[in-house]
Design an enzyme around this catalytic site. Structure first.
Site, PDB file in Angstrom:
ATOM      1  CG  HIS A   1      15.264  59.212  40.201  1.00 42.67           C
ATOM      2  ND1 HIS A   1      15.827  60.336  40.420  1.00 42.67           N
ATOM      3  CD2 HIS A   1      14.174  58.849  41.189  1.00 42.67           C
ATOM      4  CE1 HIS A   1      15.405  60.815  41.487  1.00 42.67           C
ATOM      5  NE2 HIS A   1      14.286  60.090  41.815  1.00 42.67           N
TER       6      HIS A   1
ATOM      7  CG  HIS B   1      11.853  55.277  41.645  1.00 47.45           C
ATOM      8  ND1 HIS B   1      10.916  55.758  40.711  1.00 47.45           N
ATOM      9  CD2 HIS B   1      12.106  56.236  42.560  1.00 47.45           C
ATOM     10  CE1 HIS B   1      10.700  56.869  40.823  1.00 47.45           C
ATOM     11  NE2 HIS B   1      11.235  57.246  42.108  1.00 47.45           N
TER      12      HIS B   1
ATOM     13  CG  ASP C   1       3.259  53.734  36.508  1.00 46.58           C
ATOM     14  OD1 ASP C   1       2.571  53.245  35.539  1.00 46.58           O
ATOM     15  OD2 ASP C   1       4.308  53.128  36.813  1.00 46.58           O
TER      16      ASP C   1
ATOM     17  N   GLY D   1       9.831  67.727  36.252  1.00 45.96           N
ATOM     18  CA  GLY D   1      10.364  67.220  37.755  1.00 45.96           C
ATOM     19  C   GLY D   1       8.796  67.121  38.604  1.00 45.96           C
ATOM     20  N   PRO D   2       8.073  68.121  38.507  1.00 47.80           N
ATOM     21  CG  PRO D   2       7.771  70.472  39.248  1.00 47.80           C
ATOM     22  CD  PRO D   2       8.601  69.623  38.334  1.00 47.80           C
TER      23      PRO D   2
ATOM     24  CG  HIS E   1     -15.796  82.284  45.306  1.00 48.08           C
ATOM     25  ND1 HIS E   1     -15.945  81.150  45.913  1.00 48.08           N
ATOM     26  CD2 HIS E   1     -16.305  82.066  43.989  1.00 48.08           C
ATOM     27  CE1 HIS E   1     -16.551  80.081  45.041  1.00 48.08           C
ATOM     28  NE2 HIS E   1     -16.588  80.537  43.876  1.00 48.08           N
TER      29      HIS E   1
ATOM     30  CB  SER F   1     -16.546  86.330  35.755  1.00 49.47           C
ATOM     31  OG  SER F   1     -17.906  85.580  36.077  1.00 49.47           O
TER      32      SER F   1
ATOM     33  CG  ASN G   1       7.984  51.426  35.493  1.00 45.15           C
ATOM     34  OD1 ASN G   1       6.874  51.624  36.294  1.00 45.15           O
ATOM     35  ND2 ASN G   1       8.704  52.202  35.283  1.00 45.15           N
TER      36      ASN G   1
ATOM     37  CD  GLU H   1      -9.788  76.526  38.117  1.00 47.98           C
ATOM     38  OE1 GLU H   1      -9.452  75.242  38.268  1.00 47.98           O
ATOM     39  OE2 GLU H   1     -10.655  76.876  38.395  1.00 47.98           O
TER      40      GLU H   1
HETATM   41  C1  LIG Z   1       4.288  66.378  41.858  1.00 49.68           C
HETATM   42  C2  LIG Z   1       5.262  65.342  42.463  1.00 49.68           C
HETATM   43  N1  LIG Z   1       5.075  64.645  43.355  1.00 49.68           N
HETATM   44  C3  LIG Z   1       6.026  63.726  43.932  1.00 49.68           C
HETATM   45  C4  LIG Z   1       7.236  63.613  43.127  1.00 49.68           C
HETATM   46  C5  LIG Z   1       8.311  62.635  43.867  1.00 49.68           C
HETATM   47  N2  LIG Z   1       8.544  61.576  42.785  1.00 49.68           N
HETATM   48  C6  LIG Z   1       9.339  61.444  41.998  1.00 49.68           C
HETATM   49  S1  LIG Z   1       9.427  60.054  40.981  1.00 49.68           S
HETATM   50  C7  LIG Z   1       8.037  59.376  42.035  1.00 49.68           C
HETATM   51  C8  LIG Z   1       7.250  58.290  41.663  1.00 49.68           C
HETATM   52  C9  LIG Z   1       7.048  58.146  40.182  1.00 49.68           C
HETATM   53  O1  LIG Z   1       6.551  56.723  39.607  1.00 49.68           O
HETATM   54  P1  LIG Z   1       6.694  56.515  38.006  1.00 49.68           P
HETATM   55  O2  LIG Z   1       6.277  57.555  37.412  1.00 49.68           O
HETATM   56  O3  LIG Z   1       6.188  55.396  37.968  1.00 49.68           O
HETATM   57  O4  LIG Z   1       8.292  56.372  37.704  1.00 49.68           O
HETATM   58  P2  LIG Z   1       9.262  55.294  37.571  1.00 49.68           P
HETATM   59  O5  LIG Z   1       9.085  54.676  39.029  1.00 49.68           O
HETATM   60  O6  LIG Z   1       8.810  54.594  36.499  1.00 49.68           O
HETATM   61  O7  LIG Z   1      10.701  55.847  37.496  1.00 49.68           O
HETATM   62  C10 LIG Z   1       7.733  60.644  42.831  1.00 49.68           C
HETATM   63  C11 LIG Z   1       6.419  60.272  43.783  1.00 49.68           C
HETATM   64  C12 LIG Z   1       7.287  64.569  42.135  1.00 49.68           C
HETATM   65  N3  LIG Z   1       8.542  64.427  41.351  1.00 49.68           N
HETATM   66  N4  LIG Z   1       6.283  65.178  41.702  1.00 49.68           N
END
Ligand SMILES: Cc1ncc(C[n+]2csc(CCOP(=O)(O)OP(=O)(O)O)c2C)c(N)n1
Length: 642
Positions: A30, A255, A150, A119-120, A452, A363, A180, A390
Site C-alpha cells: 500500500h 491506496h 480514514d 492491521g485490523p 445473555h 456484577s 486524505n 468492550e
Molecule cells: C477492520 C478492518 N477492516 C478492513 C480492512 C481492510 N482495509 C485495509 S486499508 C482499508 C482502507 C483504509 O482507508 P484509509 O484509512 O483512508 O487508508 P488510505 O487509503 O489513506 O491508505 C481497508 C478497508 C482492515 N485492514 N481492517
C-alpha cells in the site's frame, strides 16, 4: 536539531521512494498512505520522537503506533533510516516475503520497534490509548503518537476509545489523522460525512489542524500539541494520498497496489531522484536520522541513570498461592464472587494488577476495593471505568499490557466476549499476556434469556491459538486459575465465572489446575467410566459419580478447568488422567459440544450433556431442569453406557 525544509523534504522523499520500492519489489502493498504521511513522519521522527534505535525497549521512550498497519512500509523505512537493528536494507528488500521482519503489516515481536501489531483498522488507536493510559498510571512523561487514517476513524472502536480518552483528559497522547479523503472504494464521501473537528471536540479532545505537506505548519502544530495538558490532542492533517506519484496521487488507485514501473520512475524523477536507482538513501538522510538517534540515546542514558518512578510489581507463583483466600467448605459461592475475593487478595501482593469492567463491575465483582478508581486528573487508582465499550476496553488492555509491566484485565459478561474477540485475537497474535474476566458464563444467567446466555463462546475462545481459557469448578479452582493466569506471560488468558452459587468441592488442587485437568473425584486407576466436565458441571458429575461408586462402580470425575494447559502436559500425564482404555465417558459442559469430540471415547459409549442450541429466559433452576443439567440426568446418561 533544526533542519531546513529542504532537508526534511529530502528525508520525506527518500521515504516515499523507499516505500514504493519495497512495494514494487514485493509486487504488493500500500504505497498511498506512506507517501502521504512521509512529511508528517519525518517532522516527528527527526525533531520530537524520543526513540532510541539502539534500545528500542527503553521504558521511557515515546510510543509510536501506525494504526493503519497497511502503511507498514512507512514504519519499516523509519526504522531502517533510524538504524534499528533488524531493519537493515536486506529486510526492506524482502518486504512481505516469508521470514522477513518486514511483514505485510507491522507485527510486535517480529520487527523491533513495533509497539503493537496493527492491521485490523481502528485497533491501533485504542491500543495507543492503552499505551498512553499505562504511561499516565505509571507516572511517566513519555508521549504516545498515533498515526491513523480514514479507515481507523470510520471503525467503531475509534469512537469508543477516543470517547474514553477524552473523558479521562488523557494528555501526552497525540493522534495524527491522515485525512486524505480516500479509501479503497474511492472518496470518503461515499461512506462518511462526519466532521472530525466537531467529533473530537465533543469527546473533550483538543483539535489542531494543518496541511500535512507544509513543514512550517507541521512544525508549529507539533509544538502546539506537545504543550497541551489535560486533554488528548488530535491533529487533522490534510494530505494527498500517494503524494509524490505524479499521475496517481490523490486517487484510490494508489491506496493498495504497487505504483507500477512507469509511475515509480516518474515519481523518482519528479522528486529529483535517479529513476534507475532502487532502495537508494542519500547519506545526508542517514546522517539526519543518526543525529536524532544520538540525541535520543543520550536521553535514554540519562533516564536510565536517574531511574524511573516506581510503579507496579509482581509476585511469584508461590507468594500468590499463599495470598489466596480460604473458602468455607460449607458455604456455596458463585465463582464470580470468589473471583472478586481472590482478585482483592492477589492485588495486595501484585501491585501491577490493574483493570476494570465495561460497566459491569457490580456484577463481575472485579473491583480492587482498596485501590481507588482512576479519573481525569487522578491516575493513582488501579480500577478503570471502561464504560460500555468492550472492544475498546479489550484493545486498551492490550495497549496497557504492551506498555510494560502492568498486568491489565478487562471484564464483562461472557456472552459479550464476542465484542472483545477482535482484540483478543491481536493479543493472541502478539503473545501479550492481557487478561479477561468473563462472568455469567452459561445459561445459568437465567432470566435475562438467550441474548445473555453464552453457548458457543467457549468453543470460540478454545479455537484461538495462544489463548488460555479457565473455567473453574468452584471458588478454590478460581483462585488457582488466577495464579496460572498471572504465571502465564506468553499469551492472553481469560477466566469464566458463574452467576450462580457453586458448592466448594473436595479434591480440587492447585497442582491439578496448573496441569489443566485432573482427577477431582475417584481413586481407581482403572475406571469403567469417566465424567469429563468443567466449571459448574463438575459438581453435578461428582454427585452422580458418588451414586455409582456406592453401588460398586469404578468411576472418576475429571475436572478440566483449562484445556490448553492440559494439552501442554506430557502424554503420560494426559493418559493417567484420561486413560484411552476407558471408553465410557460422559462429557458435561453448559455450552456447545463443539470441540469436545477430542476427549470423547467411542461414539456408542460417550454421552454429552451440553447445550447445542441457544438458551431460554427463566429462573436458572427451572432452566437447569429444562435443559437437563442435573445430577439425575448426568447419572442417567452414565447408566446408558454402563
Ligand atoms: C477492520 C478492518 N477492516 C478492513 C480492512 C481492510 N482495509 C485495509 S486499508 C482499508 C482502507 C483504509 O482507508 P484509509 O484509512 O483512508 O487508508 P488510505 O487509503 O489513506 O491508505 C481497508 C478497508 C482492515 N485492514 N481492517
Amino acid at each position: 536539531m533544526k533542519y531546513t525544509n529542504e532537508q526534511l523534504k529530502l528525508a520525506a522523499d527518500t521515504i516515499r521512494c523507499l516505500c514504493a520500492d519495497m512495494i514494487e519489489k514485493a509486487k504488493s502493498g500500500h504505497p498511498g498512505a506512506p507517501m502521504g504521511l512521509a512529511d508528517l513522519a519525518v517532522s516527528l521522527w527527526l525533531n520530537h520522537l524520543d526513540f532510541d534505535p539502539k534500545d528500542t525497549q527503553w521504558e521511557g521512550r515515546d510510543r509510536f503506533v501506525l494504526s493503519g498497519g497497511h502503511g507498514s512500509t512507512l514504519a519499516y523505512a523509519l526504522f531502517h533510516l533510524a538504524g534499528v537493528k533488524g531493519a537493515e536494507m536486506d529486510q526492506c528488500q524482502t518486504f512481505r516475503q516469508l521470514g522477513s521482519r518486514c511483514a505485510g503489516h507491522p507485527e510486535r515481536g517480529v520487527m523491533p520497534g513495533v509497539e503493537v501489531t496493527t492491521g485490523p483498522l481502528g485497533q491501533g488507536i485504542a491500543m495507543g490509548v492503552g499505551l498512553a493510559l499505562a504511561a499516565k498510571m505509571a507516572n511517566r512523561t513519555n508521549r504516545t503518537w498515533i498515526f491513523c487514517g480514514d479507515g481507523d476513524m470510520e471503525e467503531g472502536i475509534s469512537h469508543e476509545a477516543c470517547s474514553f480518552a477524552g473523558n479521562l483528559g488523557l494528555d501526552r497522547l497525540v493522534l495524527v489523522y491522515d485525512s486524505n479523503g480516500i479509501t479503497i472504494e474511492g472518496s470518503t464521501a461515499l461512506s462518511m460525512k462526519d466532521d472530525a473537528r466537531k467529533r473530537f471536540e465533543s469527546y473533550g479532545w483538543k483539535v489542531l489542524a494543518c496541511d500535512g505537506h507544509d513543514f512550517d505548519q507541521i512544525a508549529r502544530t507539533y509544538k502546539k500539541a506537545m504543550k497541551i495538558e489535560g486533554a488528548p490532542v488530535v491533529i487533522i492533517a490534510t494530505t494527498t494520498i500517494g503524494c509524490g506519484a505524479p499521475n496517481k496521487k490523490g486517487t484510490s488507485g494508489v491506496h493498495g497496489a504497487p505504483l507500477g514501473e512507469d509511475e515509480l520512475k516518474a515519481t523518482k524523477s519528479a522528486l529529483g531522484f535517479d529513476p534507475e536507482k532502487s532502495f537508494y538513501v542519500p547519506q545526508e538522510v542517514y546522517d539526519m536520522f543518526a543525529a536524532r538517534a544520538a540525541i535520543c540515546h543520550r536521553l535514554r542514558n540519562r533516564w536510565v541513570k536517574v531511574g524511573a518512578p516506581a510503579y507496579g510489581g509482581s509476585a511469584l507463583a508461590g507468594e500468590l498461592l499463599k495470598a489466596l483466600p480460604a473458602f468455607d467448605p460449607a458455604k456455596p459461592v458463585a465463582t464470580r464472587a470468589a473471583c472478586g475475593t481472590v482478585m482483592n487478595a492477589i492485588a495486595k501482593v501484585y501491585p501491577s494488577l490493574v483493570g476494570g469492567s465495561a460497566d459491569l463491575e457490580p456484577s463481575n465483582k472485579t473491583g480492587l476495593k482498596e485501590y481507588g478508581w482512576i479519573a481525569a486528573g487522578d491516575f493513582t487508582g488501579r480500577n478503570i471505568h471502561f464504560g460500555i465499550r468492550e472492544l475498546a476496553m479489550s484493545a486498551i488492555v492490550n495497549g496497557m499490557t504492551a506498555y510494560g509491566s502492568w498486568r491489565a484485565f478487562g471484564a464483562t459478561f461472557f456472552v459479550f466476549s464476542d465484542y472483545c474477540k477482535p482484540a483478543m485475537r491481536l493479543a493472541a497474535l502478539m503473545k501479550l499476556p492481557s487478561m479477561w474476566v468473563f462472568s455469567h458464563d452459561s445459561f445459568y444467567v437465567g432470566e435475562d434469556g438467550p441474548t445473555h446466555e453464552p453457548v458457543e463462546q467457549l468453543a470460540m475462545l478454545r479455537s484461538m491459538p495462544n489463548v488460555t481459557v479457565f473455567r473453574p469448578a468452584d471458588a478454590n479452582e478460581t483462585g488457582y486459575s488466577w495464579v496460572e493466569m498471572l504465571k502465564n506471560k506468553e499469551g492472553p488468558s481469560c477466566i469464566l465465572t458463574t452467576r450462580q452459587n457453586l458448592p466448594i468441592l473436595e479434591g480440587t488442587s492447585a497442582e491439578g489446575v496448573s496441569k489443566g485437568a485432573y482427577v477431582v473425584y475417584g481413586t481407581d486407576v482403572n475406571p469403567e467410566l469417566m465424567f469429563l466436565a468443567s466449571g459448574s458441571e463438575v459438581s453435578i458429575c461428582i454427585e452422580a459419580a458418588k451414586v455409582l461408586a456406592e453401588s460398586g462402580r469404578r468411576v472418576r470425575v475429571v475436572s478440566m478447568p483449562c484445556w490448553e494447559l492440559f494439552e501442554k502436559q506430557p502424554l503420560s500425564y494426559r493418559e493417567s488422567v484420561i486413560p484411552s482404555t476407558c471408553r465410557r465417558r460422559v462429557i458435561a459442559e453448559a455450552g456447545v459440544s463443539f470441540g469436545w469430540e477430542r476427549y470423547a471415547g467411542d461414539q456408542a459409549t460417550t454421552r454429552y450433556l451440553t447445550l447445542d442450541k441457544y438458551g431460554e429466559s427463566g429462573p436458572y433452576k427451572v432452566l437447569a431442569q429444562h435443559f437437563g443439567f442435573t445430577a439425575e440426568n448426568v447419572l442417567a446418561k452414565a447408566r446408558e453406557v454402563l
